[in-house]
Write a protein that holds these residues in place. Structure first.
Motif, short mmCIF file in Angstrom:
data_model
loop_
_atom_site.label_atom_id
_atom_site.label_comp_id
_atom_site.label_asym_id
_atom_site.label_seq_id
_atom_site.Cartn_x
_atom_site.Cartn_y
_atom_site.Cartn_z
N THR A 16 0.79 -1.24 0.00
CA THR A 16 0.00 0.00 0.00
C THR A 16 0.81 1.28 0.00
N GLU A 17 2.09 1.24 0.26
CA GLU A 17 2.87 2.47 0.41
C GLU A 17 2.78 3.38 -0.81
N PRO A 20 -2.38 5.27 -3.88
CA PRO A 20 -3.05 6.42 -3.25
C PRO A 20 -4.18 6.02 -2.31
N SER A 22 -3.28 5.16 1.23
CA SER A 22 -2.75 5.40 2.57
C SER A 22 -2.26 4.13 3.27
N SER A 23 -0.96 3.93 3.24
CA SER A 23 -0.37 2.77 3.92
C SER A 23 -0.53 2.88 5.43
N ALA A 161 -0.37 14.04 4.45
CA ALA A 161 -0.38 12.59 4.69
C ALA A 161 0.12 12.22 6.09
N SER A 167 -2.98 9.67 2.60
CA SER A 167 -2.08 9.00 1.66
C SER A 167 -1.07 9.98 1.08
N SER A 169 1.16 9.39 -1.35
CA SER A 169 1.11 9.34 -2.81
C SER A 169 -0.21 9.88 -3.32
N GLY A 170 -1.31 9.62 -2.57
CA GLY A 170 -2.61 10.14 -2.97
C GLY A 170 -2.63 11.66 -2.94
N ARG A 259 -11.09 3.41 -1.69
CA ARG A 259 -11.00 4.23 -0.48
C ARG A 259 -12.38 4.40 0.17
#
Length: 278
Positions: A16-17, A20, A22-23, A161, A167, A169-170, A259
């Motif tokens: 998940t990292e 987008p 959220s890890s 984030a 996230s 990346s999101g 999400r």
């Protein structure tokens, strides 16, 4: 922390990292649903060292070229117009917001920000922000058109984030799309932007992760931490290649739906008392 817990969370972190979704939210939710406790913000930060090592290896040539050009440009004016020199500054300046906010709100990040009511609401709320960016963004600008303004805006988006559910990346992908960058351009800068923040966060969290667990948290052993981080590295490396291929040819609506579905699931579990928020 049990070995099963460490292995499962390492897998979740790797998967998940870079997506987008959220890890940090996934680690928090996985811990709550399957293990009845919280692995803690420090565990998340340290396992991110594994996924960030994957970034360093995957983009090693690009990183070395940017770093070499940036250092050379400090003394040689002739290279300052190059994209690599400018990208070095974009990453440095873009990393400042998350460093400042992470330092100022460290205690809140480790406590109240991990409340599952907030996490689930953030997952759903920012899903709609991501959907709007995907719909509205014209995606006409490539890396060659990247400017300092873009780096600053995406840097502040990355800082958001610090709240699980947003996230990293999101947030950066959303900001990039709103700036009319292509998905692939936004993703590549996002990977580079994460390096200083994630590495520093992981290093500074090393001491905290092994402290005696507070009520409702789990402390890993050194061996468990190493294994979880290595698992995150291996899976994260594969996730980088997949995401870059995916965003080049597909929209981000799949992640939007995911999400919303995950946030709704967590809300239902909270409302029924199946899991607790803290």
């Amino acid at each position: 922390m049990t070995w099963v817990e460490a292995i499962v969370l390492g897998i979740v972190q790797g998967l998940t990292e870079f997506l987008p979704i959220s890890s940090s939210a996934h680690l928090r939710i996985t811990s709550a649903i399957f293990f009845g406790r919280d692995a803690g913000a420090s565990f998340t930060a340290v396992t991110q060292l594994g996924t960030e090592a994957a970034v360093l290896i995957y983009f090693a040539k690009d990183i070395w070229r940017i770093l070499r050009t940036w250092v050379l440009g400090l003394v040689d004016h002739s290279v300052r117009a190059s994209l690599d020199y400018r990208m070095g500054w974009y990453v440095i300046v873009g990393s400042i917001p998350i460093g400042v906010f992470g330092f100022l709100f460290k205690d809140q990040i480790q406590t109240v920000a991990r409340n599952l009511w907030l996490v689930s609401a953030t997952l759903i709320g920012f899903a709609f922000v991501l959907a709007f960016a995907e719909y509205w963004g014209r995606q006409t600008r490539t890396l060659e058109n990247f400017r300092m303004r873009d780096g600053v805006v995406m840097g502040f988006a990355q800082a958001m984030a610090l709240i699980p559910g947003v996230s990293r990346s999101g947030g950066t992908l959303t900001a990039g799309l709103l700036l009319n960058l292509t998905r692939e351009t936004a993703a590549r800068y996002s990977f580079l932007l994460a390096i200083p923040a994630v590495v520093m966060s992981g290093v500074f969290s090393l001491g905290d992760v092994f402290k005696p667990a507070a009520p409702g948290t789990a402390a890993p052993s050194g061996a468990q931490m190493v294994v979880a981080t290595l698992i995150a590295f291996v899976i994260g490396y594969a996730a980088i290649a997949w995401l870059l291929r995916y965003v080049a040819h597909h929209t981000l609506y799949l992640f939007v739906l995911y999400r919303v579905a995950l946030g709704a699931l967590v809300l239902s579990l909270l409302l029924t008392g199946t899991i607790t928020a803290t």
